[in-house]
Design a protein around this motif. Structure first.
Motif, mmCIF file in Angstrom:
data_model
loop_
_atom_site.group_PDB
_atom_site.id
_atom_site.type_symbol
_atom_site.label_atom_id
_atom_site.label_comp_id
_atom_site.label_asym_id
_atom_site.label_seq_id
_atom_site.Cartn_x
_atom_site.Cartn_y
_atom_site.Cartn_z
ATOM 1 N N ARG A 147 8.299 51.148 -12.745
ATOM 2 C CA ARG A 147 8.477 50.354 -13.977
ATOM 3 C C ARG A 147 7.767 51.099 -15.098
ATOM 4 O O ARG A 147 6.543 51.202 -15.107
ATOM 5 N N LEU B 134 7.144 50.266 -18.010
ATOM 6 C CA LEU B 134 6.231 49.437 -18.790
ATOM 7 C C LEU B 134 4.812 49.476 -18.244
ATOM 8 O O LEU B 134 3.848 49.265 -18.980
ATOM 9 N N ASP B 135 4.664 49.772 -16.955
ATOM 10 C CA ASP B 135 3.331 49.839 -16.374
ATOM 11 C C ASP B 135 2.532 51.020 -16.914
ATOM 12 O O ASP B 135 1.306 51.048 -16.804
ATOM 13 N N SER C 79 2.565 51.851 -20.122
ATOM 14 C CA SER C 79 2.141 51.543 -21.487
ATOM 15 C C SER C 79 1.450 50.189 -21.630
ATOM 16 O O SER C 79 0.547 50.045 -22.461
ATOM 17 N N ASN C 80 1.852 49.197 -20.853
ATOM 18 C CA ASN C 80 1.251 47.867 -20.985
ATOM 19 C C ASN C 80 -0.238 47.910 -20.680
ATOM 20 O O ASN C 80 -0.657 48.338 -19.608
ATOM 21 N N GLN C 81 -1.029 47.483 -21.643
ATOM 22 C CA GLN C 81 -2.483 47.414 -21.504
ATOM 23 C C GLN C 81 -3.105 48.788 -21.227
ATOM 24 O O GLN C 81 -4.119 48.901 -20.543
ATOM 25 N N HIS C 82 -2.494 49.829 -21.779
ATOM 26 C CA HIS C 82 -3.062 51.167 -21.704
ATOM 27 C C HIS C 82 -3.032 51.777 -23.104
ATOM 28 O O HIS C 82 -1.991 52.231 -23.578
ATOM 29 N N SER D 260 -4.454 46.652 -33.799
ATOM 30 C CA SER D 260 -3.853 46.802 -32.475
ATOM 31 C C SER D 260 -3.653 48.297 -32.251
ATOM 32 O O SER D 260 -2.942 48.939 -33.024
ATOM 33 N N TYR E 129 -0.614 52.458 -28.190
ATOM 34 C CA TYR E 129 -0.481 52.393 -26.735
ATOM 35 C C TYR E 129 0.256 53.636 -26.247
ATOM 36 O O TYR E 129 0.945 54.325 -27.000
ATOM 37 N N ASN F 92 5.727 54.921 -23.132
ATOM 38 C CA ASN F 92 6.279 54.956 -21.770
ATOM 39 C C ASN F 92 7.550 55.795 -21.643
ATOM 40 O O ASN F 92 8.027 56.011 -20.532
#
Length: 475
Positions: A260, A262-263, A265-268, A318, A321, A324
């Motif tokens: 995935r 998204l893994d 980029s999400n929370q990275h 923010s 990130y 991805n």
């Protein structure tokens, strides 16, 4: 070109055809194969170990080296120098799994008198073991992968002994290549059966590992110069197209290591240290690596990172990130790029061992690193920027080598331990008294399955100490 140009046209054709035929058939339990040919396991080894290295680069190396960090995650983590027994378990387990197959590959090559395959096997063995010993210290080596001979608890060999042997293996591999003999056991996914490119990777890897131990053995500088000055007998990478970069096509089974995207980029978020350097350079790699930051009103504000080991619980923006798109196939997974070779030569010139211009080699390394990710060399005016100008120091070379080693297993961390560069900032929230760890801890199962040799290794270090320096780390 999001990544390295699709430089091996014939290779990519093979990836969609002949190459994957052998890959698919052997991407299974090797115990089910009744007879292993010299090339039967080659693509499995290349793909799986490279994929594992890339994920560990992201989750271990990049956090230690302030490239990226989990955000928001206020407590603990590798970015704060929290190293657990589980931190290096993936690297350990994957390495020994595929080293077992490399051993089988070398034995099959010897039985078939397939010297090119033996040379490749020795090269891959050196590549994997160098990462293992660099990251853990003493590890099972001379007795490893020999359970069929009854060795279930292999001894741990010293780093010096391991380096001595793998460098000898690489020298033997260089001499084994025979470009008049066709590689007939399937089509490999790294160099498309081009034994000349394999040989250049072998000798370029020799340069990496010789430089790694130069602090404890200055005689290796002459060995490196001898390699560089003898392209007829010891060829090395000469341009970006000759890099050892795995092209991950997305065609099953050559899939992205991230199931995935998204893994990734999400929370990275990107590390402030890393992106601030790229911002000062106005570097064209920024949009490839990360997404724009935004203010609290959701307006773009350029590229902004978060300090590694951050003390604050919130920020007034923010952050950028990780992008991805880097892990959406087709994508690249560098094993060793030509830019690294150029930086190695630049360091030799800077130290007076090569008559070549250190500045020209330094700029060559930067150009290759940029082209790997953007498809273009440095834009006009790039080398006029203060942070891009060659100032005659090793620190400046290693700073750009650090940038160029992005996505390359643990090489940023290893180079930091060897040289002390780049100089990384710290915060009070970092553990280990703010000291960057020097090694990973052994996986916990070693206490159960190899207790005698595990304890012997710990006695040398005074415990499973993350501050125990590598043999070659004299900084």
């Amino acid at each position: 070109m999001k990544k390295l140009k699709l430089i091996y046209g014939a290779i990519l054709a093979a990836l969609l055809g002949a190459c994957t035929s052998g890959f698919e058939q052997t991407n299974t339990n090797p115990n089910l194969i009744s007879e292993i040919s010299p090339g039967a396991l080659l693509n499995e080894i290349i793909y799986n170990q490279t994929s594992n290295n890339l994920r560990n680069h992201y989750f271990v190396n990049c956090e230690l080296m302030q490239v990226q960090l989990p955000y928001p995650k206020y407590y603990g983590g590798v970015q704060r120098y929290e190293i657990l027994e589980s931190t290096g378990a993936s690297q350990w387990n994957s390495s020994y799994k595929w080293l077992k197959n490399i051993r089988e590959m070398i034995l099959a090559s010897e039985q078939a008198n397939a010297n090119n395959y033996k040379a490749i096997g020795l090269t891959l063995k050196a590549w994997i073991y160098s990462n293992l010993t660099d990251n853990f210290g003493s590890v099972p080596f001379s007795e490893a992968s020999q359970s069929e001979s009854g060795i279930l608890q292999p001894k741990y060999d010293s780093q010096e002994a391991i380096y001595t042997q793998i460098l000898a293996d690489l020298e033997e591999a260089n001499q084994l290549y025979d470009h008049n003999v066709t590689m007939v056991y399937g089509t490999d996914i790294l160099f498309g059966n081009d034994s000349r490119l394999w040989q250049k990777f072998t000798n370029s890897l020799r340069l990496r590992l010789l430089l790694r131990i130069s602090g404890v053995d200055s005689s290796v500088y002459q060995r490196m110069v001898d390699i560089i000055n003898d392209p007829a007998n010891a060829p090395i990478m000469e341009n970006l197209e000759e890099s050892a970069v795995l092209q991950i096509t997305g065609v099953t089974p050559n899939l992205s290591p991230w199931s995935r995207a998204l893994d990734f980029s999400n929370q990275h978020a990107v590390g402030k240290f890393f992106i601030d350097i790229l911002n000062e350079l106005e570097d064209p790699r920024r949009p490839v690596y990360v997404t724009p930051a935004k203010d609290l009103d959701n307006n773009p504000v350029g590229y902004e990172g978060i300090p590694s080991g951050y003390d604050e619980q919130s920020f007034d923006y923010s952050p950028s990130y990780m992008n991805n798109e880097q892990v959406v196939a087709p994508m690249i997974a560098p094993i060793m790029s030509f830019s690294e070779v150029a930086f190695i030569k630049a360091e030799l010139a800077q130290k007076g061992y090569l008559a070549s211009s250190a500045e020209e080699l330094y700029q060559q390394g930067i150009d290759a690193a940029l082209e790997l990710w953007t498809g273009e060399t440095a834009p006009d005016g790039y080398f006029e920027k203060p942070l891009a100008q060659y100032d005659g120091t090793l620190e400046r070379i290693i700073l750009h080598k650090y940038l160029g080693l992005y996505f390359t297993d643990y090489q940023q961390w290893s180079e930091y331990r060897r040289t002390g560069f780049p100089k990384l900032p710290t915060t009070e929230s970092m553990l280990n008294e703010g000291v960057l760890p020097s090694r990973l801890m052994y996986p916990s199962d070693q206490q159960t399955y190899n207790p005698q040799h595990y304890k012997a290794a710990l006695e040398v270090m005074g415990g499973d100490d993350i501050n125990f320096k590598a043999w070659w780390d004299v900084d």
